[in-house]
Design an enzyme around this catalytic site. Structure first.
Site, short mmCIF file in Angstrom:
data_model
loop_
_atom_site.label_atom_id
_atom_site.label_comp_id
_atom_site.label_asym_id
_atom_site.label_seq_id
_atom_site.Cartn_x
_atom_site.Cartn_y
_atom_site.Cartn_z
N GLU A 130 64.70 3.15 10.65
CA GLU A 130 62.90 3.59 10.18
C GLU A 130 62.48 3.29 8.89
O GLU A 130 62.21 3.98 8.20
CB GLU A 130 63.25 4.94 10.66
N ASP A 172 57.82 16.45 7.87
CA ASP A 172 58.81 16.33 6.32
C ASP A 172 58.49 17.52 5.79
O ASP A 172 57.43 18.11 4.98
CB ASP A 172 57.67 14.87 6.03
#
Length: 258
Positions: free
Chosen positions: A47, A58
């Site tokens: 990724e 995040d």
């Protein structure tokens, strides 16, 4: 066949390991080296994070990596150019992970066309509403044979999970918890029950578990309850510390054995 589908079709009983890193961190021109080193070290899927100024899903480690990458001058077009340079050497699936604002600004048609040109097999857009995926994004992605990977969490209803399973292809990203990304020492009883509940649903798509995997306990728990595991924050931290992808991967493998 799309490389993501081929990976899961041919894996047999082998458990997969996918790693995340943020393009442009710690240095702007490291992207190709990181990807090729991961491939050489046996990582199954990668990724590649597209840095964004407001990454809602995040944690602090990946947020900081994105900030560094943007300061270094990383952009989506720069990333595509870097991927194009190594396209002929890459044989494993690459998945771009980025937020809707960046991709929409670039243009969906242009984005998926460039994915094909640069050897990208899939994308993860954490803040993409599912209705917009079905009506706007999926027809374009299907046109270019790019998989759009959707996430589920412990709070996602069974009805919603089955709907996602019916209308997606490639794999389902199982977020281990409803919180932001970040390493965890272990998965508690509630998370284990969540893993078992989803496994019992016998979904059409294979599943990969991510968020919080950083040691042997969390890795084995994820791989026991899904097709494999995705590691992000732990590897990003090690890459920042060691500055060289080979040293960072060696350190990661050491941590995963503890």
């Amino acid at each position: 066949m799309n490389r993501i589908n081929r990976l899961f079709q041919n894996r047999g009983d082998r458990k997969l390991l996918s790693l995340y890193f943020c393009a442009g961190c710690p240095t702007l021109d490291m992207t190709g080296d990181v990807i090729l080193t991961m491939q050489q070290k046996g990582i199954d899927m990668i990724e590649v994070g597209i840095p964004f100024s407001d990454p809602l899903a995040d944690g602090p480690v990946i947020q900081a990596a994105g900030t560094t990458a943007l300061k270094n001058g990383m952009s989506l077009e720069t990333l595509f150019r870097q991927l194009e340079e190594i396209k002929q050497q890459v044989t494993i699936p690459l998945v771009l992970m980025g937020y809707l604002n960046v991709i929409m600004h670039y243009g969906f048609e242009r984005f998926f066309m460039r994915c094909v040109e640069c050897g990208v097999s899939g994308t993860i857009i954490p803040d993409l509403p599912f209705d917009d995926y079905l009506q706007v994004v999926k027809p374009i992605a299907d046109k270019y044979n790019i998989r759009v990977i959707m996430m589920i969490t412990p709070e996602t209803s069974e009805e919603r999970i089955r709907f996602i399973d019916e209308h997606t292809d490639g794999f389902i990203y199982m977020v281990s918890s409803a919180s932001i990304t970040g390493a965890q020492k272990e998965f508690d009883v509630a998370k284990q029950e969540y893993f078992k509940r989803i496994d019992a649903m016998k979904l059409h798509n294979p599943r990969m578990i991510g968020f919080g995997i950083s040691n042997r306990q969390t890795l084995e728990s994820a791989q026991t309850n899904a097709a494999g595991a995705i590691i992000g924050s732990k590897f990003v931290t090690l890459l920042n510390e060691h500055r060289k992808p080979e040293a960072a991967l060696d350190a990661l493998f050491s941590a995963l054995n503890q």
